[in-house]
Structures are given as structure tokens and as C-alpha cells.
Write a protein that holds these residues in place. Structure first.
Motif, PDB file in Angstrom:
ATOM      1  N   UNK A  52       0.877  -1.151  -0.033  1.00 48.20           N
ATOM      2  CA  UNK A  52      -0.040  -0.084   0.033  1.00 48.20           C
ATOM      3  C   UNK A  52       0.931   1.322   0.208  1.00 48.20           C
ATOM      4  N   UNK A  53       2.404   1.075  -0.371  1.00 49.28           N
ATOM      5  CA  UNK A  53       3.228   2.290  -0.159  1.00 49.28           C
ATOM      6  C   UNK A  53       3.373   2.630  -1.518  1.00 49.28           C
ATOM      7  N   UNK A  54       3.634   3.835  -1.890  1.00 53.13           N
ATOM      8  CA  UNK A  54       3.982   4.384  -3.242  1.00 53.13           C
ATOM      9  C   UNK A  54       5.022   4.093  -3.810  1.00 53.13           C
ATOM     10  N   UNK A  55       5.268   3.705  -4.977  1.00 50.33           N
ATOM     11  CA  UNK A  55       6.675   3.202  -5.565  1.00 50.33           C
ATOM     12  C   UNK A  55       7.671   4.502  -5.254  1.00 50.33           C
ATOM     13  N   UNK A  56       9.088   4.425  -5.516  1.00 51.11           N
ATOM     14  CA  UNK A  56      10.076   5.498  -5.248  1.00 51.11           C
ATOM     15  C   UNK A  56      10.332   5.567  -6.944  1.00 51.11           C
ATOM     16  N   UNK A  57      10.772   6.779  -6.880  1.00 52.51           N
ATOM     17  CA  UNK A  57      11.549   7.139  -8.462  1.00 52.51           C
ATOM     18  C   UNK A  57      12.698   7.816  -7.984  1.00 52.51           C
ATOM     19  N   UNK A  58      13.647   7.561  -8.968  1.00 57.83           N
ATOM     20  CA  UNK A  58      14.944   8.519  -8.822  1.00 57.83           C
ATOM     21  C   UNK A  58      14.848   9.058  -9.964  1.00 57.83           C
ATOM     22  N   UNK A  59      15.679  10.317  -9.777  1.00 58.03           N
ATOM     23  CA  UNK A  59      15.759  11.413 -11.003  1.00 58.03           C
ATOM     24  C   UNK A  59      16.700  12.212 -10.490  1.00 58.03           C
ATOM     25  N   UNK A  60      17.140  13.210 -11.753  1.00 62.05           N
ATOM     26  CA  UNK A  60      18.214  14.104 -11.626  1.00 62.05           C
ATOM     27  C   UNK A  60      17.496  15.416 -11.525  1.00 62.05           C
ATOM     28  N   UNK A  61      18.115  16.450 -10.540  1.00 62.64           N
ATOM     29  CA  UNK A  61      17.680  17.706 -10.366  1.00 62.64           C
ATOM     30  C   UNK A  61      18.903  18.285 -10.453  1.00 62.64           C
ATOM     31  N   UNK A 184       9.651   5.960   3.934  1.00 66.30           N
ATOM     32  CA  UNK A 184       8.256   6.128   3.454  1.00 66.30           C
ATOM     33  C   UNK A 184       7.641   7.545   4.122  1.00 66.30           C
ATOM     34  N   UNK A 185       7.842   7.610   5.345  1.00 70.99           N
ATOM     35  CA  UNK A 185       7.328   8.721   6.155  1.00 70.99           C
ATOM     36  C   UNK A 185       7.558   9.900   5.681  1.00 70.99           C
ATOM     37  N   UNK A 186       8.944  10.225   5.322  1.00 67.81           N
ATOM     38  CA  UNK A 186       9.379  11.266   5.052  1.00 67.81           C
ATOM     39  C   UNK A 186       8.935  11.799   3.630  1.00 67.81           C
ATOM     40  N   UNK A 187       8.979  10.675   2.628  1.00 67.18           N
ATOM     41  CA  UNK A 187       8.526  11.119   1.360  1.00 67.18           C
ATOM     42  C   UNK A 187       7.142  11.173   1.023  1.00 67.18           C
ATOM     43  N   UNK A 188       6.371  10.665   2.061  1.00 65.52           N
ATOM     44  CA  UNK A 188       4.893  10.791   2.069  1.00 65.52           C
ATOM     45  C   UNK A 188       4.237  12.233   2.367  1.00 65.52           C
ATOM     46  N   UNK A 189       4.075  12.896   1.284  1.00 65.95           N
ATOM     47  CA  UNK A 189       3.526  14.276   1.425  1.00 65.95           C
ATOM     48  C   UNK A 189       2.115  14.241   1.082  1.00 65.95           C
ATOM     49  N   UNK A 190       1.377  12.986   1.050  1.00 59.74           N
ATOM     50  CA  UNK A 190      -0.065  13.251   0.981  1.00 59.74           C
ATOM     51  C   UNK A 190      -0.589  13.074   2.321  1.00 59.74           C
ATOM     52  N   UNK A 191      -0.254  12.307   3.142  1.00 60.14           N
ATOM     53  CA  UNK A 191      -0.687  12.068   4.389  1.00 60.14           C
ATOM     54  C   UNK A 191       0.275  12.561   5.754  1.00 60.14           C
TER      55      UNK A 191
END
Length: 259
Positions: A52-61, A184-191
């Protein structure tokens, strides 16, 4: 403050540590500087299979956050760091703290002890890495800036906290470390609102990092070989007498280029 860092672990190790599947292989980077592309991890839109956790994506910024409301980045300071204690209240970081929290993987960072004039001390650079080696994830923020012609640039900053006792003898600030169990908690900006993850923004314990004195070759952006991490004899270092600045921006190269 965090003005330089390194990322030298292979993609396979990063995938395992960060629990992502889309990191391409890249050469070791021993001296990552502001305005350069950095690897970050964000929470994706889809859920992981069987979870029930969102997948994580890697990207460049680009390292150096530009808020979306900035009209001309050339007239705006390069925000490579954000103070964890005040980020939610700052216009430049408020939206990112609520909606675009990221992880910035690293194998360590560089810091400089710059003594006050008249003390007789010499400036000393340090390579600061996890005592047990491996990868560490810094707390970060991301913003996408859009130009008038419609082009977009993804940008990011690293959150810093007051230094712990071990790092405090070198500098008064240090990057915020997010533990794997808290990803997961740090990345979870929805809840998870900023106030609900505020407990993650504390300095890591003294024993986590080791500080290795290195030469001033790391000062030059062009020096990107592994030799910049070779230990040298340590100059005499006394605890900093007071924080030097409360600014969250900085750029040792003086550049403001886009990816």
C-alpha cells in the motif's frame, strides 16, 4: 551547511538501499558541487506491487533550489541548503516542505573549518562519511521552475540542522540524515504534513559520522578524482565560537547554470 558531497556507490547498491528500480549506472562522483545535477528519490504516483506504499522514483535535479514563483533565476540566490528549523515558514521552501520532500543519496559530504582571523589556526577541509561506510540519505526539497518559454528545470536543496557535538567542532551546521526505516514517512507528502515529520529533522548521533582531514584540493570544482578523499595531517581545530551565518544559500563556483 553542505556545500559539496560525493556519491560513489554503484547503482545496484543504491537500488537496494533506496528501494527503487530505475537507477541507471553512472561513474563515481567524488566532488559534487552546486548547480550540478544530483540524484534524488521522490515518491511516485503508483503503488508498489503487493504493497500500500507508493513506489519510489529516482531522477536528476539541479542542485540549487529555485521556487516556482521566481521570475528570473539570475536575480535570485542559489539555495543549496534549507534550515530544517525554519523551512516550513520560509516562502522559498514552504510549498516544497508540504508537497515535494525528497531523499538525496550520498556516500559522505565535505565541510570546512574556517577559523576566525587572528587565531593562528589554518583552514581545514574534512571528508565526512558514515563510520561504517556505505550510503546515507539526506533530507531534501524539490521545486520545478518554469521559464516564460515553457521549459522546466527540476531543482533541489539539502536540509541542514544544528551540528551534533562531533561535527560541531568543525562547523555549526550539518545535513539532516533520514534513516531507511523513515524513508516512507519522509517521502509521504499526501498524509504526512511537515509538523508530523518534524521529529526526523534532528542531527544524527555523534557516532554516526567520522571526519577525515583532507587537502584543499577539494576546494576546486575541477578536482573530481578519488585522491581528494586521501587523509592528510590535521590542522589544529577549535570549536567554532558562533554560527557564521543564517543564510541558506551558497555557491562556491559563483555559477547559476541550468541542467
Amino acid at each position: 551547511m553542505c556545500g559539496r558531497f560525493a556519491l560513489t556507490e554503484p547503482a545496484a547498491r543504491l537500488k537496494e538501499f533506496l528501494d527503487v528500480i530505475d537507477i541507471e549506472e553512472f561513474p563515481p562522483r567524488y566532488n559534487i558541487a552546486p548547480t550540478q545535477p544530483i540524484l534524488v528519490v521522490i515518491s511516485g504516483d503508483r503503488q508498489e506491487p503487493g504493497s500500500n506504499l507508493p513506489e519510489r522514483k529516482a531522477m536528476l535535479v539541479r542542485w540549487g533550489l529555485t521556487p516556482s514563483w521566481v521570475k528570473d533565476p539570475r536575480e535570485f540566490p542559489l539555495l543549496i541548503n534549507a534550515r530544517a528549523e525554519t523551512a516550513i515558514g520560509k516562502a522559498s521552501f514552504r510549498a516544497a516542505m508540504r508537497h515535494r520532500r525528497i531523499l538525496v543519496p550520498a556516500t559522505g559530504f565535505y565541510e570546512w573549518h574556517r577559523p576566525a582571523k587572528g587565531t593562528g589556526e589554518k583552514s581545514q577541509a574534512y571528508w565526512i562519511r558514515p563510520r561504517n561506510g556505505g550510503i546515507v540519505a539526506f533530507a531534501g526539497l524539490m521545486e520545478t521552475w518554469s521559464s516564460a518559454d515553457g521549459s522546466e528545470v527540476d531543482t533541489g536543496a539539502i536540509l541542514t540542522a544544528a551540528a551534533n557535538t562531533a561535527i560541531g567542532r568543525i562547523h555549526d551546521r550539518m545535513p539532516v540524515v533520514i534513516r531507511p526505516e523513515d524513508f516512507a514517512r519522509w517521502l509521504d507528502c499526501k498524509t504526512q504534513e511537515p509538523r508530523e515529520v518534524a521529529d526526523l529533522l534532528s542531527p544524527v548521533e555523534d557516532e554516526f559520522f567520522e571526519a577525515i582531514p583532507v587537502s584543499d584540493r577539494v576546494n576546486k570544482v575541477a578536482n573530481v578524482d578519488p585522491d581528494i578523499q586521501e587523509p592528510v595531517a590535521e590542522a589544529l581545530v577549535a570549536p567554532p565560537s558562533a554560527p557564521k551565518s543564517k543564510r541558506t544559500s551558497g555557491d562556491s563556483s559563483g555559477q547559476l547554470s541550468l541542467l
